[in-house]
Design a protein around this motif. Sequence first.
Motif, mmCIF file in Angstrom:
data_model
loop_
_atom_site.group_PDB
_atom_site.id
_atom_site.type_symbol
_atom_site.label_atom_id
_atom_site.label_comp_id
_atom_site.label_asym_id
_atom_site.label_seq_id
_atom_site.Cartn_x
_atom_site.Cartn_y
_atom_site.Cartn_z
ATOM 1 N N ALA A 44 0.875 -1.184 0.000
ATOM 2 C CA ALA A 44 0.000 0.000 0.000
ATOM 3 C C ALA A 44 0.909 1.230 0.000
ATOM 4 O O ALA A 44 1.701 1.426 0.916
ATOM 5 N N VAL A 45 0.807 2.022 -1.032
ATOM 6 C CA VAL A 45 1.701 3.169 -1.178
ATOM 7 C C VAL A 45 0.886 4.460 -1.137
ATOM 8 O O VAL A 45 -0.132 4.586 -1.823
ATOM 9 N N SER A 46 1.357 5.395 -0.337
ATOM 10 C CA SER A 46 0.681 6.690 -0.289
ATOM 11 C C SER A 46 0.891 7.426 -1.615
ATOM 12 O O SER A 46 2.025 7.579 -2.074
ATOM 13 N N TRP A 89 -2.598 3.753 -3.382
ATOM 14 C CA TRP A 89 -2.137 2.876 -4.462
ATOM 15 C C TRP A 89 -1.794 1.507 -3.878
ATOM 16 O O TRP A 89 -1.090 1.421 -2.866
ATOM 17 N N MET A 90 -2.276 0.476 -4.530
ATOM 18 C CA MET A 90 -1.829 -0.876 -4.192
ATOM 19 C C MET A 90 -0.832 -1.286 -5.282
ATOM 20 O O MET A 90 -1.135 -1.145 -6.475
ATOM 21 N N VAL A 91 0.322 -1.762 -4.854
ATOM 22 C CA VAL A 91 1.340 -2.124 -5.851
ATOM 23 C C VAL A 91 1.869 -3.525 -5.583
ATOM 24 O O VAL A 91 1.743 -4.042 -4.475
ATOM 25 N N LYS A 92 2.440 -4.102 -6.615
ATOM 26 C CA LYS A 92 3.223 -5.329 -6.458
ATOM 27 C C LYS A 92 4.674 -4.897 -6.541
ATOM 28 O O LYS A 92 5.064 -4.217 -7.500
ATOM 29 N N ARG A 93 5.453 -5.306 -5.568
ATOM 30 C CA ARG A 93 6.779 -4.725 -5.446
ATOM 31 C C ARG A 93 7.732 -5.112 -6.571
ATOM 32 O O ARG A 93 8.649 -4.339 -6.874
ATOM 33 N N ASP A 94 7.550 -6.251 -7.192
ATOM 34 C CA ASP A 94 8.433 -6.555 -8.330
ATOM 35 C C ASP A 94 8.182 -5.537 -9.444
ATOM 36 O O ASP A 94 9.116 -5.012 -10.054
ATOM 37 N N VAL A 95 6.922 -5.217 -9.670
ATOM 38 C CA VAL A 95 6.566 -4.267 -10.731
ATOM 39 C C VAL A 95 6.934 -2.830 -10.331
ATOM 40 O O VAL A 95 7.597 -2.106 -11.086
ATOM 41 N N PHE A 96 6.503 -2.420 -9.144
ATOM 42 C CA PHE A 96 6.696 -1.033 -8.695
ATOM 43 C C PHE A 96 8.188 -0.682 -8.600
ATOM 44 O O PHE A 96 8.639 0.336 -9.120
ATOM 45 N N ASP A 97 8.955 -1.549 -7.936
ATOM 46 C CA ASP A 97 10.376 -1.249 -7.734
ATOM 47 C C ASP A 97 11.128 -1.240 -9.063
ATOM 48 O O ASP A 97 11.991 -0.387 -9.301
ATOM 49 N N HIS A 98 10.772 -2.179 -9.943
ATOM 50 C CA HIS A 98 11.468 -2.239 -11.230
ATOM 51 C C HIS A 98 11.107 -1.036 -12.101
ATOM 52 O O HIS A 98 11.946 -0.515 -12.852
ATOM 53 N N PHE A 99 9.870 -0.588 -11.974
ATOM 54 C CA PHE A 99 9.438 0.617 -12.700
ATOM 55 C C PHE A 99 10.322 1.813 -12.301
ATOM 56 O O PHE A 99 10.804 2.559 -13.164
#
Length: 210
Positions: A44-46, A89-99
Motif C-alpha cells: 500500500a503506497v501513499s 495505491w496498491m502495488v506489487k513490489r516486483d513491478v513497482f520497484d522495477h518501474f
Amino acid sequence: MFDCIIVGAGPAGATVAYHLAKRGRSVLVLEKANLPRYKPCSGAVSPSVAQWFDFDFAPAINRKVNRVRYTWKLEDPIEAKLETSEPIWMVKRDVFDHFLVKQAQAQGAEVQDGVTVNGIEIKGDRWLVNTSSGTQEAKFLVGADGAKGKMAEWLGFKTPKLRQIGILEVKAPEAVAEHNAINFEFGLLKNGCLWNFPKSDGFSIGAGSF
Ligand SMILES: Cc1cc2nc3c(=O)[nH]c(=O)nc-3n(C[C@H](O)[C@H](O)[C@H](O)COP(=O)(O)OP(=O)(O)OC[C@H]3O[C@@H](n4cnc5c(N)ncnc54)[C@H](O)[C@@H]3O)c2cc1C
C-alpha cells in the motif's frame, strides 16, 4: 569512477539514482537480486510520493483503494471512505520497484543486478566497494540496502531492532471484486494487528506483533 554508488535497488535506491542521474551525476546501482525482484510486502503506497517525481506512476499501480475497514476480533466493523483526492495505491513490489529502476536507467543511471556488495572501505577521497564481481569506486556512497542490509553496520550506525512479520499472498481473482477496502483487525493478535489488502488478482494478508 562514479560520482555515486548506491547499494540496493529498492524504492530508496532507485529514487536516489533517478534524482542524481537526472542532475547529470554518474551513478551505479548495485543490487544483489536479479531484477525484477519479488519482495514480501503488502504494497500500500501513499499517493503523496508522486510529488517527488515528474513522471506518471500509472504503469506501476496494480489497483487503487479508497476505503479502510477496521474490526476488533472480526466484529464491530468500522468502514471509512477516504476523502483524499487520490486513493491509496496498491502495488506489487516486483513491478513497482522495477518501474522506478527503469526510470533511473532512462536518466542514465547504470544498474548492475545479481551483484552483491560484500564490503566497503574508504581510501583517500573515494569509496571502494567490494562486490561479487569486482571492486567499484565512487566519490559518494549511498546505503539503500533495506532493513536487513549490512551498510548501516559497516558505516557505524546503530543497527535497528528487527521485528517479525508474517505475510501470505493469495491469488483469488474471483473473490477480490467485492473487496474494495484495506482491512485491519486489532483484537485477534496480542500487541499487534492483522491486515488484508486487496490487489487486482488476490489478497496480501499480514500479521505483525509490535
Ligand atoms: C511484510 C511487509 C509488509 C510491508 N507493507 C508495506 C506497505 O503496505 N506499505 C509500505 O509503504 N511499506 C510496507 N512495508 C515496508 C517496505 O517494504 C519498506 O519500507 C521498503 O521496502 C523500504 O525500501 P528500501 O528501498 O529502503 O529497501 P528494500 O525495498 O528492502 O530494498 C533494498 C534492496 O537492497 C538489496 N540489497 C541488500 N543487501 C545488499 C547487498 N549487500 N548488495 C546488493 N544489494 C543488496 C536487496 O536485495 C533489496 O532489493 C512492508 C514491509 C514488510 C516486511
